[in-house]
Design a protein around this motif. Structure first.
Motif, PDB file in Angstrom:
ATOM      1  N   VAL A  97       0.825  -1.213   0.000  1.00 31.26           N
ATOM      2  CA  VAL A  97       0.000   0.000   0.000  1.00 31.26           C
ATOM      3  C   VAL A  97       0.857   1.260   0.000  1.00 31.26           C
ATOM      4  CG1 VAL A  97      -1.743   1.310   1.268  1.00 31.26           C
ATOM      5  CG2 VAL A  97      -1.924  -1.182   1.116  1.00 31.26           C
ATOM      6  N   THR A  98       1.856   1.320   0.869  1.00 29.59           N
ATOM      7  CA  THR A  98       2.623   2.564   0.996  1.00 29.59           C
ATOM      8  C   THR A  98       3.557   2.790  -0.185  1.00 29.59           C
ATOM      9  OG1 THR A  98       4.360   1.487   2.327  1.00 29.59           O
ATOM     10  CG2 THR A  98       2.524   2.495   3.512  1.00 29.59           C
ATOM     11  N   GLU A  99       4.122   1.727  -0.735  1.00 26.66           N
ATOM     12  CA  GLU A  99       5.055   1.913  -1.843  1.00 26.66           C
ATOM     13  C   GLU A  99       4.329   2.209  -3.154  1.00 26.66           C
ATOM     14  OE1 GLU A  99       8.170  -0.955  -2.105  1.00 26.66           O
ATOM     15  OE2 GLU A  99       8.944  -0.443  -0.116  1.00 26.66           O
ATOM     16  N   THR A 100       3.178   1.604  -3.379  1.00 27.85           N
ATOM     17  CA  THR A 100       2.418   1.970  -4.574  1.00 27.85           C
ATOM     18  C   THR A 100       1.861   3.385  -4.435  1.00 27.85           C
ATOM     19  OG1 THR A 100       0.406   0.913  -3.698  1.00 27.85           O
ATOM     20  CG2 THR A 100       1.801  -0.405  -5.168  1.00 27.85           C
ATOM     21  N   ALA A 101       1.535   3.793  -3.223  1.00 28.68           N
ATOM     22  CA  ALA A 101       1.021   5.147  -3.002  1.00 28.68           C
ATOM     23  C   ALA A 101       2.076   6.200  -3.303  1.00 28.68           C
ATOM     24  CB  ALA A 101       0.520   5.296  -1.573  1.00 28.68           C
ATOM     25  N   GLU A 102       3.324   5.901  -2.986  1.00 31.51           N
ATOM     26  CA  GLU A 102       4.403   6.824  -3.355  1.00 31.51           C
ATOM     27  C   GLU A 102       4.443   7.031  -4.860  1.00 31.51           C
ATOM     28  OE1 GLU A 102       8.049   6.726  -0.122  1.00 31.51           O
ATOM     29  OE2 GLU A 102       8.252   5.646  -2.001  1.00 31.51           O
ATOM     30  N   GLU A 103       4.332   5.944  -5.584  1.00 29.98           N
ATOM     31  CA  GLU A 103       4.342   6.006  -7.041  1.00 29.98           C
ATOM     32  C   GLU A 103       3.162   6.828  -7.556  1.00 29.98           C
ATOM     33  OE1 GLU A 103       3.724   2.671 -10.499  1.00 29.98           O
ATOM     34  OE2 GLU A 103       5.028   2.123  -8.834  1.00 29.98           O
TER      35      GLU A 103
END
Length: 538
Positions: A330-336
């Protein structure tokens, strides 16, 4: 229903109520509060009167008696309506990591004293775990509580404490033995009016500026015996780890709320912004960003709701693998996605008055707070309990007949074959004792597991249907998700060649055979355009 097709009617009504409140009462002032770092006290009191500050607290202590899922829904909806990640962070820290330890481990006297005022918002709570020289490494903790007659003398400091400047109640972790291991740490309920309690520094942050953060220090502070929370020397194991699992689920739930806010904003902007004689929404470079936003948003929700429902089904269950996999995805795709949102807005996105610039700054905390992404990957690798158990746990997300139908219909598709190859590699690498000897192998293994969790839930879900999100739309989005999630999480899979070269090559070969998704992307954007913009494009 269109933007969130995974909730029941009653949960969706709750979601929409919180989102509407956030849009009407929080969004209008968020830019100013973010610029000035101002605490929204009137918003806090209004949320307290609505019962939002004590959702998981039982009714007998003044709360709502809500579930983990309801806490997630509330956090997500609040951010979807306001994109006020800072205030949502303060709320989540208060409700989850500041209040739940008392509910879970407190004596009856402690519960009666603290929970009603925390549930109403009269008192604001926080957790003190991190120190200048220790975070996830409990063995490095320096804050020490020395036993004396009638209580303890606490000395030390805590860093990056959410609600530190304005809170009244804090759960403070301190070493109570000379042992350097996690079994020598105890938890204490500390009040800000205790002699020796100091807010030593209010901290300025990259983002989340509507949340107040501080360094706290304790100088010969007396803490009475009755403020020891849980058994002596069990604070980190009983409270720290369990609380962080809730944090990795509930507080992370705000992130897809931000994705939803950004999706609505970006789609509207891309439709209205014209270049070269047509809306920028017509260009693939913009379309694929919006399509990724949507499929990552859907995958994030499936993960969060799955883990939250497991917590509600068995509140005592320990879910380190699942909550860590959730947090990484969730957090790493949200950064993208936040980067894409700024890019879609171009020069306007770089301006501070544009909401997506705040999203870009706020979202970075997700890969740091509550244990960094690197720590999460180590947890995923170390808590993996074998392939069969992994799949049995995952299978609890959906009924058996739905799973069987999905496997029968989609198992032999290119996406199904990629997923099957990924699972074969996970099984093989997971049984190899060399996996735990190198961090590169552990991280490659963790990324593989994260990919499998997200895509497997997507494949099983794809045969379900409702009026707003039909099966054919879900299958299209599965193709998009498999491609982009593979591009993202397979970057480190090549490290697994040292564990099983044949199966690693087989997976990457299967992935290379996936059809291109440009037509699926265009179709997905049309789907989103009709569902979100509606009459604007009719």
């Amino acid at each position: 229903m269109f933007l969130n097709p995974y909730l029941s009617s009653s949960d969706l009504e709750f979601y929409e109520n919180v989102k509407d409140f956030a849009k009407e009462r929080v969004l209008p002032s968020v830019e100013e509060r973010d610029e000035t770092g101002t605490w929204g006290d009137s918003i806090w009191k209004e949320m307290g009167s609505m019962g939002l500050l004590g959702i998981p607290v039982p009714e007998e202590y003044g709360g709502q008696g809500g579930t983990c899922l309801q806490c997630c829904i509330a956090q997500e909806a609040f951010n979807a309506g306001s994109l006020d990640g800072g205030f949502g962070l303060s709320w989540g820290a208060h409700m989850i990591i500041g209040t739940l330890p008392i509910l879970f481990q407190g004596t009856e006297a402690q519960k009666k004293k603290y929970l009603p005022k925390l549930a109403s918002g009269e008192w604001i709570a926080g957790l003190g775990l991190t120190e200048p020289d220790s975070g996830s490494d409990a063995a490095a903790m320096g804050t020490f509580a020395t036993k004396v007659d009638g209580g303890f003398i606490l000395n030390g400091s805590k860093l990056y404490i959410t609600n530190g400047p304005n809170g009244q109640v804090f759960i403070i972790m301190a070493r109570t033995t000379k042992s350097r291991g996690p079994m020598g740490v105890s938890a204490f309920i500390v009040e800000s009016n205790m002699k020796g309690f100091y807010v030593s520094k209010v901290l300025k942050k990259l983002g989340h500026n509507t949340s107040m953060t501080a360094e706290l220090s304790f100088q010969d502070m007396f803490v009475p015996d009755e403020n020891l929370l849980g058994p002596l020397n069990s604070g980190f194991v009983r409270i720290g780890k369990g609380t962080l699992e809730w944090e990795r689920t509930v507080l992370v739930a705000a992130v897809p709320g931000g994705m939803e806010f950004g999706l609505e904003l970006c789609l509207d902007y891309a439709w209205k912004r014209h270049q070269f004689g047509k809306p920028i929404l017509s260009f693939f470079g913009v379309q694929e960003k919006l399509a990724r936003n949507w499929v990552y948003l859907c995958a994030s929700r499936r993960l969060i709701y799955f883990v939250a429902n497991k917590k509600d089904t068995d509140p005592t269950a320990s879910l380190p693998f699942e909550s860590s996999a959730l947090k990484v995805f969730v957090t790493e795709t949200a950064e993208e996605i936040s980067n894409d949102a700024v890019q879609i807005h171009g020069g306007m996105g770089y301006m501070r008055e544009c909401h997506v610039s705040r999203q870009f700054r706020d979202v970075k905390l997700g890969t740091i707070g509550g244990g960094t992404s690197e720590i999460q990957r180590s947890i995923i690798s170390s808590t993996y309990a074998g392939f069969d158990k992994f799949m049995n746990v995952l299978a609890q997300a959906l009924p058996e007949d739905v799973r069987q139908k999905a496997e029968s219909l989609l198992g032999d598709t290119p996406e199904g074959k990629v997923l099957a190859a990924a699972k074969e590699l996970l099984r093989s690498a997971g049984e190899n004792p060399e996996r735990k000897k190198k961090q590169s192998s552990e991280f490659g293994f963790a990324d593989l597991a994260v990919f499998i969790v997200a895509v497997q839930l997507g494949l099983w879900d794809a045969v379900q249907s409702n009026a707003d999100y039909k099966s054919e739309d879900r299958i299209r989005d599965l193709r998009i998700l498999t491609f982009y999630a593979g591009c993202k999480f397979f970057k480190s899979v090549h490290f697994l060649k040292e564990l099983d070269e044949e199966k690693t090559k087989a997976l990457l070969s299967r992935f290379s055979e996936l059809p291109t998704v440009d037509k699926d992307v265009a179709n997905c954007v049309e789907f989103l355009k009709n569902g979100i913009l509606g009459a604007q494009v009719a």
